[in-house]
Design a protein around this motif. Structure first.
Motif, mmCIF file in Angstrom:
data_model
loop_
_atom_site.group_PDB
_atom_site.id
_atom_site.type_symbol
_atom_site.label_atom_id
_atom_site.label_comp_id
_atom_site.label_asym_id
_atom_site.label_seq_id
_atom_site.Cartn_x
_atom_site.Cartn_y
_atom_site.Cartn_z
ATOM 1 N N SER A 4 0.938 -1.554 0.586
ATOM 2 C CA SER A 4 0.361 0.059 -0.077
ATOM 3 C C SER A 4 1.074 1.286 -0.027
ATOM 4 N N THR A 35 -5.790 0.790 5.181
ATOM 5 C CA THR A 35 -5.006 -0.008 4.548
ATOM 6 C C THR A 35 -4.448 -1.375 4.329
ATOM 7 N N ALA A 36 -3.287 -0.717 4.847
ATOM 8 C CA ALA A 36 -2.086 -2.036 5.346
ATOM 9 C C ALA A 36 -2.986 -2.357 6.382
ATOM 10 N N LEU A 39 -5.138 -4.602 6.059
ATOM 11 C CA LEU A 39 -4.416 -5.704 5.474
ATOM 12 C C LEU A 39 -3.334 -6.962 5.984
ATOM 13 N N GLY A 40 -3.462 -6.224 6.776
ATOM 14 C CA GLY A 40 -2.609 -6.746 8.004
ATOM 15 C C GLY A 40 -2.938 -7.774 9.226
ATOM 16 N N SER A 46 0.992 -8.057 4.184
ATOM 17 C CA SER A 46 0.860 -6.408 3.753
ATOM 18 C C SER A 46 2.287 -5.798 4.323
ATOM 19 N N VAL A 70 2.750 -5.355 9.796
ATOM 20 C CA VAL A 70 2.730 -4.286 8.313
ATOM 21 C C VAL A 70 4.545 -3.856 8.521
ATOM 22 N N ALA A 254 -9.434 -3.295 1.812
ATOM 23 C CA ALA A 254 -7.960 -4.191 2.083
ATOM 24 C C ALA A 254 -9.276 -5.385 2.275
#
Length: 307
Positions: A4, A35-36, A39-40, A46, A70, A254
């Motif tokens: 990201s 978003t990062a 995702l993680g 991520s 992340v 995400a």
């Protein structure tokens, strides 16, 4: 890894001290940063690329990313200050005072771009980081460099108030980046801002005609849609009691990327031929994750076990 790329900043939110004095508390934020984080927390590999300061506020950003698994190795660290946004609430409506001149994020240069290995399956870009140079041009250069080799996704997360006086330049940049992207995510408001009035599916197909393979559209409390040249898939939003909508779209992004990663579909050939089942799964994870985020204060995306 899903990388990201975009803004990371500190939101100074109004609070009261123990003595009853007006005060501000620092919270890590930024659309792409969120978003990062999401995702993680969802279990996807991520990574994050941005300009992050070595100051105490930059340390808050770095520690927050690491706490959500992340990878921050791609970040460009510098001694420039952190971008700060002071938030004022009047009858529940937020107004912002941004301090962004000469910051670590704003001054990100093309010489700061990381080299990406084969472990990076997708590059996600977006947010207000695409408004102001030199950072905006740097993120565009990264997407242009990587678009031929790996999946790229863009969510411009359009904020008209931030682009006053530079709309023509901004529109041109978004047009170029959309044309290079495999995946485009827009809110219904963003889609109308870019394409004008009309039916959402037809407007989305106008975006597809520029080059992308799939367009995801969030439609607020109704749900979200995925449109390709031949498909129109819709998933209704999960019903929850909404506390605030901060980070909803960021978390949705995400969820989409995590679902595609889980399906082994984060490659250019696969994104160009997603099945109905894969699109529905991406919409489902995106909307379910976003529902958790809006059910609690601030941008606080869910961990996988909360779903």
């Amino acid at each position: 890894m899903i990388l990201s790329c975009g803004e990371a900043l500190i939101d100074m939110l109004p609070r009261s001290s123990t003595l009853g004095e007006a005060a501000f508390a620092p919270y890590a934020g930024g659309a792409v940063f969120n978003t990062a984080i999401a995702l993680g927390r969802l279990g996807a590999p991520s990574g994050f690329f941005s300009g992050i300061s070595n100051d105490m506020l930059g340390e808050i950003l770095a520690e927050t990313l690491l706490a959500s698994k992340v990878d921050i190795a791609p970040c460009a660290r510098s001694d420039r200050p952190t971008t700060v946004a002071f938030v004022k609430l009047v009858n529940g409506q937020a107004t912002y005072a941004f301090y962004d001149e000469a910051t670590a994020g704003r001054m990100l240069a093309q010489t700061d771009l990381p080299s990406l290995g084969d472990d990076v399956a997708a590059v996600f870009v977006g947010g207000i980081s695409l408004v102001n140079d030199p950072a905006a041009s740097t993120y565009e250069a990264l997407q242009a460099r990587e678009a031929a080799h790996r999946v790229t996704m863009i969510d411009p997360n359009i904020r008209p108030g931030f682009i006053a006086g530079k709309e023509a330049e901004y529109r041109a940049r978004i047009e170029r980046m959309v044309a290079r992207a495999d995946i485009v995510k827009l809110s219904d408001e963003d889609l109308h801002w870019l394409q004008g009035a009309g039916d959402l599916v037809q407007l989305a197909r106008g975006i597809l005609a520029k080059g992308p393979k799939v367009v995801f559209i969030t439609e607020g409390a109704s749900g979200a849609r995925a449109v390709t040249a031949t498909q129109d898939r819709f998933v209704a939003a999960t019903k929850v009691d909404v506390v605030d909508t901060v980070g909803a779209g960021d978390t949705f992004n995400a969820g989409v990327l995590a679902a595609l990663w889980q399906a082994g579909a984060l490659s250019k050939p696969r994104v160009a031929a997603l099945s109905d089942v894969e699109l529905d799964a991406a919409l489902s994870l995106g909307t379910r994750a976003a529902a958790v985020t809006v059910s609690r204060a601030g941008a606080n995306p869910p961990w996988a076990n909360e779903l």
